[in-house]
Motif scaffolding. Structure first.
Motif, PDB file in Angstrom:
ATOM      1  N   ALA A 195      13.900   7.520   2.868  1.00 42.80           N
ATOM      2  CA  ALA A 195      12.702   7.770   2.073  1.00 42.80           C
ATOM      3  C   ALA A 195      12.195   6.461   1.486  1.00 42.80           C
ATOM      4  CB  ALA A 195      13.005   8.772   0.957  1.00 42.80           C
ATOM      5  N   PRO A 196      10.889   6.339   1.362  1.00 40.51           N
ATOM      6  CA  PRO A 196      10.342   5.139   0.735  1.00 40.51           C
ATOM      7  C   PRO A 196      10.700   5.090  -0.747  1.00 40.51           C
ATOM      8  CG  PRO A 196       8.616   6.741   1.197  1.00 40.51           C
ATOM      9  CD  PRO A 196       9.883   7.279   1.779  1.00 40.51           C
ATOM     10  N   ALA A 197      10.384   3.992  -1.396  1.00 42.53           N
ATOM     11  CA  ALA A 197      10.576   3.903  -2.851  1.00 42.53           C
ATOM     12  C   ALA A 197       9.715   4.978  -3.508  1.00 42.53           C
ATOM     13  CB  ALA A 197      10.177   2.521  -3.338  1.00 42.53           C
ATOM     14  N   ILE A 198      10.268   5.612  -4.521  1.00 38.04           N
ATOM     15  CA  ILE A 198       9.563   6.697  -5.207  1.00 38.04           C
ATOM     16  C   ILE A 198       9.672   6.469  -6.704  1.00 38.04           C
ATOM     17  CG2 ILE A 198       9.382   9.194  -5.512  1.00 38.04           C
ATOM     18  CD1 ILE A 198      11.062   9.416  -2.888  1.00 38.04           C
ATOM     19  N   VAL A 199       8.545   6.580  -7.388  1.00 35.84           N
ATOM     20  CA  VAL A 199       8.507   6.386  -8.824  1.00 35.84           C
ATOM     21  C   VAL A 199       7.836   7.599  -9.459  1.00 35.84           C
ATOM     22  CG1 VAL A 199       7.613   4.944 -10.683  1.00 35.84           C
ATOM     23  CG2 VAL A 199       8.404   3.889  -8.573  1.00 35.84           C
ATOM     24  N   GLY A 200       8.411   8.101 -10.531  1.00 36.39           N
ATOM     25  CA  GLY A 200       7.847   9.221 -11.274  1.00 36.39           C
ATOM     26  C   GLY A 200       7.128   8.726 -12.519  1.00 36.39           C
ATOM     27  N   LEU A 201       5.906   9.212 -12.717  1.00 39.32           N
ATOM     28  CA  LEU A 201       5.087   8.769 -13.837  1.00 39.32           C
ATOM     29  C   LEU A 201       4.465   9.951 -14.570  1.00 39.32           C
ATOM     30  CD1 LEU A 201       3.109   6.037 -11.864  1.00 39.32           C
ATOM     31  CD2 LEU A 201       4.964   5.594 -13.478  1.00 39.32           C
ATOM     32  N   VAL A 202       4.283   9.784 -15.874  1.00 35.68           N
ATOM     33  CA  VAL A 202       3.521  10.732 -16.685  1.00 35.68           C
ATOM     34  C   VAL A 202       2.212  10.049 -17.058  1.00 35.68           C
ATOM     35  CG1 VAL A 202       3.376  11.958 -18.892  1.00 35.68           C
ATOM     36  CG2 VAL A 202       5.546  11.840 -17.696  1.00 35.68           C
ATOM     37  N   TYR A 203       1.098  10.724 -16.770  1.00 37.24           N
ATOM     38  CA  TYR A 203      -0.196  10.249 -17.257  1.00 37.24           C
ATOM     39  C   TYR A 203      -0.462  10.987 -18.553  1.00 37.24           C
ATOM     40  CZ  TYR A 203      -5.190   9.651 -17.854  1.00 37.24           C
ATOM     41  OH  TYR A 203      -6.422   9.374 -18.378  1.00 37.24           O
ATOM     42  N   GLU A 204      -0.549  10.235 -19.639  1.00 33.03           N
ATOM     43  CA  GLU A 204      -0.785  10.819 -20.957  1.00 33.03           C
ATOM     44  C   GLU A 204      -2.293  10.911 -21.176  1.00 33.03           C
ATOM     45  OE1 GLU A 204       1.366   8.093 -23.460  1.00 33.03           O
ATOM     46  OE2 GLU A 204       3.307   8.964 -22.889  1.00 33.03           O
ATOM     47  N   VAL A 205      -2.842  12.119 -21.031  1.00 35.91           N
ATOM     48  CA  VAL A 205      -4.291  12.288 -21.113  1.00 35.91           C
ATOM     49  C   VAL A 205      -4.821  11.930 -22.502  1.00 35.91           C
ATOM     50  CG1 VAL A 205      -4.417  14.002 -19.260  1.00 35.91           C
ATOM     51  CG2 VAL A 205      -4.157  14.769 -21.610  1.00 35.91           C
ATOM     52  N   GLU A 206      -3.967  12.058 -23.498  1.00 40.27           N
ATOM     53  CA  GLU A 206      -4.395  11.778 -24.870  1.00 40.27           C
ATOM     54  C   GLU A 206      -4.656  10.289 -25.095  1.00 40.27           C
ATOM     55  OE1 GLU A 206      -1.658  15.193 -24.415  1.00 40.27           O
ATOM     56  OE2 GLU A 206      -1.383  13.063 -24.030  1.00 40.27           O
ATOM     57  N   THR A 207      -3.869   9.444 -24.429  1.00 42.03           N
ATOM     58  CA  THR A 207      -3.966   7.997 -24.651  1.00 42.03           C
ATOM     59  C   THR A 207      -4.495   7.235 -23.435  1.00 42.03           C
ATOM     60  OG1 THR A 207      -1.706   7.575 -23.857  1.00 42.03           O
ATOM     61  CG2 THR A 207      -1.986   8.074 -26.223  1.00 42.03           C
ATOM     62  N   GLY A 208      -4.486   7.870 -22.255  1.00 42.31           N
ATOM     63  CA  GLY A 208      -4.884   7.195 -21.036  1.00 42.31           C
ATOM     64  C   GLY A 208      -3.798   6.291 -20.466  1.00 42.31           C
ATOM     65  N   ARG A 209      -2.594   6.405 -21.004  1.00 41.20           N
ATOM     66  CA  ARG A 209      -1.495   5.552 -20.563  1.00 41.20           C
ATOM     67  C   ARG A 209      -0.654   6.232 -19.495  1.00 41.20           C
ATOM     68  NH1 ARG A 209       2.269   3.752 -24.857  1.00 41.20           N
ATOM     69  NH2 ARG A 209       2.917   2.418 -23.159  1.00 41.20           N
ATOM     70  N   LEU A 210      -0.046   5.407 -18.630  1.00 41.23           N
ATOM     71  CA  LEU A 210       0.959   5.861 -17.679  1.00 41.23           C
ATOM     72  C   LEU A 210       2.320   5.470 -18.229  1.00 41.23           C
ATOM     73  CD1 LEU A 210      -0.373   4.867 -14.149  1.00 41.23           C
ATOM     74  CD2 LEU A 210       0.118   7.171 -14.943  1.00 41.23           C
ATOM     75  N   ARG A 211       3.265   6.388 -18.112  1.00 39.80           N
ATOM     76  CA  ARG A 211       4.632   6.124 -18.577  1.00 39.80           C
ATOM     77  C   ARG A 211       5.593   6.471 -17.460  1.00 39.80           C
ATOM     78  NH1 ARG A 211       7.681   9.973 -20.893  1.00 39.80           N
ATOM     79  NH2 ARG A 211       5.863  11.179 -21.519  1.00 39.80           N
ATOM     80  N   HIS A 214       3.982   9.439   6.594  1.00 38.21           N
ATOM     81  CA  HIS A 214       5.160   8.597   6.820  1.00 38.21           C
ATOM     82  C   HIS A 214       5.498   8.516   8.310  1.00 38.21           C
ATOM     83  CE1 HIS A 214       8.677   6.399   5.518  1.00 38.21           C
ATOM     84  NE2 HIS A 214       9.449   7.183   6.247  1.00 38.21           N
ATOM     85  N   ALA A 215       5.252   9.589   9.050  1.00 38.44           N
ATOM     86  CA  ALA A 215       5.508   9.586  10.498  1.00 38.44           C
ATOM     87  C   ALA A 215       4.512   8.701  11.236  1.00 38.44           C
ATOM     88  CB  ALA A 215       5.455  11.014  11.043  1.00 38.44           C
ATOM     89  N   ILE A 216       3.284   8.656  10.743  1.00 39.31           N
ATOM     90  CA  ILE A 216       2.241   7.847  11.383  1.00 39.31           C
ATOM     91  C   ILE A 216       2.416   6.367  11.048  1.00 39.31           C
ATOM     92  CG2 ILE A 216      -0.244   7.376  11.407  1.00 39.31           C
ATOM     93  CD1 ILE A 216      -0.637  10.395  10.862  1.00 39.31           C
ATOM     94  N   ASN A 217       2.644   6.090   9.783  1.00 36.15           N
ATOM     95  CA  ASN A 217       2.782   4.712   9.312  1.00 36.15           C
ATOM     96  C   ASN A 217       3.715   4.749   8.103  1.00 36.15           C
ATOM     97  OD1 ASN A 217       2.383   1.964   9.019  1.00 36.15           O
ATOM     98  ND2 ASN A 217       0.532   2.222   7.794  1.00 36.15           N
ATOM     99  N   PRO A 218       4.959   4.300   8.241  1.00 37.69           N
ATOM    100  CA  PRO A 218       5.928   4.428   7.148  1.00 37.69           C
ATOM    101  C   PRO A 218       5.374   3.969   5.792  1.00 37.69           C
ATOM    102  CG  PRO A 218       7.006   3.600   9.092  1.00 37.69           C
ATOM    103  CD  PRO A 218       5.528   3.622   9.406  1.00 37.69           C
ATOM    104  N   LEU A 219       5.577   4.825   4.823  1.00 34.08           N
ATOM    105  CA  LEU A 219       5.101   4.560   3.462  1.00 34.08           C
ATOM    106  C   LEU A 219       6.051   3.595   2.761  1.00 34.08           C
ATOM    107  CD1 LEU A 219       4.323   8.267   2.526  1.00 34.08           C
ATOM    108  CD2 LEU A 219       2.693   6.533   3.298  1.00 34.08           C
TER     109      LEU A 219
END
Length: 110
Positions: free
Chosen positions: A84-100, A11-16
């Motif tokens: 702070a840049p935009a931040i999103v929290g995700l769960v990767y469901e290994v059983e289904t391959g889906r992101l939530r 972020h210091a080098i190139n803002p995220l």
């Protein structure tokens, strides 16, 4: 925390513009208690037991709560200077391959 330091440097080098915090289901840290890790370290390490007892290793009891905690840690980091840049929290469901997406208040990615 190495990941946090990396975000700060980038972020210091190139803002995220966006940071995605992704945890996955069936994570090993959700199956092992910090106390078990401490006990094993005491068996193999020369560190004083009191030093090991003070360590935390990231035991995850609630996956979504852990993601939200990480998102807040980044949002509140003083090195972002309140920008702070935009931040999103995700769960990767290994059983289904889906992101939530965990934080419905954030901009939706999915």
């Amino acid at each position: 925390m190495d990941a946090m330091r990396t975000l700060q440097v980038l972020h210091a080098i190139n803002p995220l513009g966006l940071i995605m915090v992704v945890h996955h289901t069936d994570c090993g840290t959700s199956h092992v208690l910090d106390s078990e890790v401490r006990d094993n370290i005491k068996k193999i390490s020369s560190l004083p037991p009191s030093t090991v007892d003070a360590m935390n290793f990231g035991e995850i009891k609630d996956l979504e709560a852990s993601i939200k905690e990480d998102v807040e840690l980044i949002k509140n980091d003083p090195l972002f200077g309140g920008n702070a840049p935009a931040i999103v929290g995700l769960v990767y469901e290994v059983e289904t391959g889906r992101l939530r997406q965990v934080d419905e208040d954030a901009a939706s990615l999915l």
